[in-house]
Design a protein around this motif. Structure first.
Motif, short mmCIF file in Angstrom:
data_model
loop_
_atom_site.label_atom_id
_atom_site.label_comp_id
_atom_site.label_asym_id
_atom_site.label_seq_id
_atom_site.Cartn_x
_atom_site.Cartn_y
_atom_site.Cartn_z
N UNK A 148 9.46 -17.25 -16.46
CA UNK A 148 9.18 -15.75 -17.01
C UNK A 148 10.22 -14.79 -16.24
N UNK A 149 10.12 -13.50 -16.55
CA UNK A 149 10.89 -12.32 -16.01
C UNK A 149 9.92 -11.48 -15.39
N UNK A 150 10.02 -11.11 -14.27
CA UNK A 150 9.34 -10.22 -13.63
C UNK A 150 9.65 -8.75 -14.14
N UNK A 151 8.63 -8.21 -14.86
CA UNK A 151 8.96 -6.66 -15.54
C UNK A 151 8.21 -5.66 -14.78
N UNK A 152 7.40 -6.02 -13.73
CA UNK A 152 6.87 -5.29 -12.82
C UNK A 152 6.26 -5.70 -11.61
N UNK A 153 6.47 -5.01 -10.31
CA UNK A 153 6.11 -5.85 -9.26
C UNK A 153 5.49 -5.00 -8.02
N UNK A 154 4.44 -5.63 -7.52
CA UNK A 154 3.82 -5.16 -6.42
C UNK A 154 3.99 -6.10 -5.34
N UNK A 155 5.19 -6.85 -5.23
CA UNK A 155 5.35 -7.73 -4.21
C UNK A 155 6.78 -7.76 -3.92
N UNK A 156 7.25 -7.12 -2.91
CA UNK A 156 8.78 -7.02 -2.73
C UNK A 156 9.56 -8.21 -2.75
N UNK A 207 -6.39 -7.41 -22.69
CA UNK A 207 -5.61 -6.14 -22.07
C UNK A 207 -5.29 -6.56 -20.86
N UNK A 208 -3.99 -6.41 -20.31
CA UNK A 208 -3.58 -6.73 -19.19
C UNK A 208 -4.07 -5.69 -17.98
N UNK A 209 -4.63 -6.03 -17.00
CA UNK A 209 -4.94 -4.94 -16.02
C UNK A 209 -3.82 -4.35 -15.38
N UNK A 210 -4.09 -3.34 -14.52
CA UNK A 210 -2.92 -2.65 -13.73
C UNK A 210 -2.91 -3.65 -12.47
N UNK A 211 -1.60 -3.63 -12.06
CA UNK A 211 -1.13 -4.41 -10.98
C UNK A 211 -1.89 -4.04 -9.50
N UNK A 212 -2.30 -5.06 -8.91
CA UNK A 212 -2.69 -4.68 -7.65
C UNK A 212 -1.57 -5.13 -6.60
N UNK A 213 -1.75 -4.70 -5.48
CA UNK A 213 -0.53 -5.34 -4.55
C UNK A 213 -0.59 -6.80 -4.38
#
Lengths: 322, 322
Positions: free
Chosen positions: B59-67, B18-24
């Motif tokens: 790979x392709x970034x699908x969600x990001x917490x790094x600008x 299960x992938x965890x939620x993204x942290x900063x």
């Protein structure tokens, strides 16, 4: 005869020549010291037998038709195993053929001219310092450590502030190496080499001066640290074999520790030889470097001295006094 | 499982997380291309099993917490064999852990990011040019020549004006290597290696790029010219052996021809990687360099692709398309 396998006394013949009259540019030399070295075995196959055995010698000029080498001068040449010889001072085909004046040894034995202040000295000096580039505090391993070159390399490494471990083939040699300052010497014939080295070099090996090749070298190289340097001076372990021996491959250690291995012939630094001799004489005079010689007497005993050296009977530089 | 001998499919297990939620500072990447390379076999013993299989991926970034890595960015990382992964963009423990943006490939396939414009490309570029320092007109030999790195090295050598000879393990590979410009390719499994090399390199060998180690390498190194250079990139011949294999020793050739052999890991030049990529892209676009890929499709086939690569079934870079 060209050697097949381990050389024998029967491969050699003593021949008398009538020396020709000197021509211009020639000198007559009465030979005083003759060298026996491992490379003589290795290079045998390059010559068509019968040939005059090459090798370094120190001798006294007894007659001269070259004003640069007057009677009474001591010279070093590669004229080999003879009691008298005529040298063409203009023979400069290769570095090895160039006759030169014995350096001022300041009272030390003239025999050093074929040893610690001759080709073996300059081999140890440049082959170790230029290729291994040792740094103070590093761990240096030397194989063939009780030989002419190895015993100098170990002592030079100590002068440069390194920890030094030597491999040699008898307990007497091991004892002597520790007496002249090696931090540890190991009898490769009786020790568990990998374990003994691990104990002697707990921080790993940074530099390895390789005189022997073969499995001993593979074991040492497998204990080297990242960016270690190996200077390959010779491969004594293989010289008496008719086929190339096999040993554990080096490539995995080379890659994973990013090692550099380089072989050399000392002629590469021929034009800097005086620099090495100056340093070596200084170190010997200060007692920091103790050259030891294994002296055989008598012209007729040169082949015996050579065979003994190949068997590892010498401690230090094997020379013959005529 | 850690590999023993030749790896098998049973050494691998597919596990769902299960992938965890993204942290900063984290990004979620949908993996598109996964690499299989020989070093994965070699490094297996460094990890305690079970472990996530490392390896490069695009790979392709699908969600990001790094600008710095917004959604839609293509990235290269060493996160290995997975279809989705969370990458900590601040993980800079070692060069290999640093995620970076896929270079602008100007329309070329993104898969090149794990091949000719990725780690294998920079391995070929720096490992060959920096260590062999080839000069135009010299003769270069490459082993493992039809592999990801070897096929690039040979083509780079041609670009630099060298004569290039490749060793590979099948007639098809030999044919392909000559098609892409190798002057000669030799099937090491069927040829009399020493004789074939002598014929292909009548002037001797100046540079050798070694991917394999073992007896093939000993034979090549024994045909090298004075002051030859060997760059050791890998030792594929040994990776599946439990004990270190033996081969003819290198020391005599090293000494008599004053050869230099150096092993490397590509991370040494990590901060110059952009330089390699710029050159490689330029050469590919001009048609001077033809990267070839051996593509397997489907996540579940990654282990099969890996085993096939170790058996030498790939021609060019082995990659898996998810």
């Amino acid at each position: 005869k060209n050697f097949q396998g381990f050389p024998t006394r029967e491969d050699f013949d003593i021949v008398e020549y009538e020396l020709p009259a000197l021509k211009n540019g020639e000198i007559l030399v009465k030979v005083e010291w003759v060298s026996v070295d491992p490379y003589m075995r290795a290079y045998s196959s390059r010559y068509k037998a019968p040939y005059d055995q090459f090798g370094f010698q120190v001798g006294l000029v007894e007659d001269s038709k070259d004003p640069r080498f007057p009677v009474g001068t001591r010279v070093v040449s590669h004229k080999g195993w003879c009691d008298y010889c005529v040298i063409d001072t203009n023979d400069t085909k290769s570095e090895v053929d160039k006759v030169y004046k014995l350096p001022n040894l300041k009272g030390l034995s003239n025999s050093l001219g074929v040893g610690a202040v001759g080709m073996p000295g300059s081999t140890a000096y440049f082959g170790f310092l230029e290729i291994c580039k040792p740094k103070a505090g590093e761990t240096v391993v030397v194989s063939g450590a009780a030989g002419a070159v190895g015993s100098l390399v170990g002592q030079i490494a100590k002068i440069k502030g390194c920890r030094v471990i030597g491999f040699a083939g008898s307990d007497d040699k091991v004892k002597w190496l520790e007496e002249i300052g090696f931090d540890k010497a190991i009898n490769y014939k009786t020790a568990d080499i990998a374990a003994a080295l691990k104990e002697a070099a707990p921080k790993g090996v940074d530099c390895y001066f390789d005189n022997v090749g073969g499995e001993l070298s593979s074991t040492i190289i497998n204990q080297m640290n990242d960016f270690g340097r190996v200077s390959v001076c010779g491969a004594i372990s293989s010289y008496n074999e008719n086929n190339m021996p096999k040993a554990s491959i080096l490539q995995p250690a080379l890659v994973f520790h990013q090692l550099k291995i380089e072989g050399f012939l000392v002629w590469r630094w021929f034009d800097r030889q005086a620099e090495a001799f100056t340093e070596l004489i200084k170190w010997i005079q200060s007692g920091q470097l103790q050259p030891r010689e294994h002296i055989t007497e008598g012209f007729e005993n040169i082949p015996t001295a050579f065979l003994g050296m190949l068997k590892g009977e010498n401690v230090g530089k094997a020379v013959v006094k005529l």
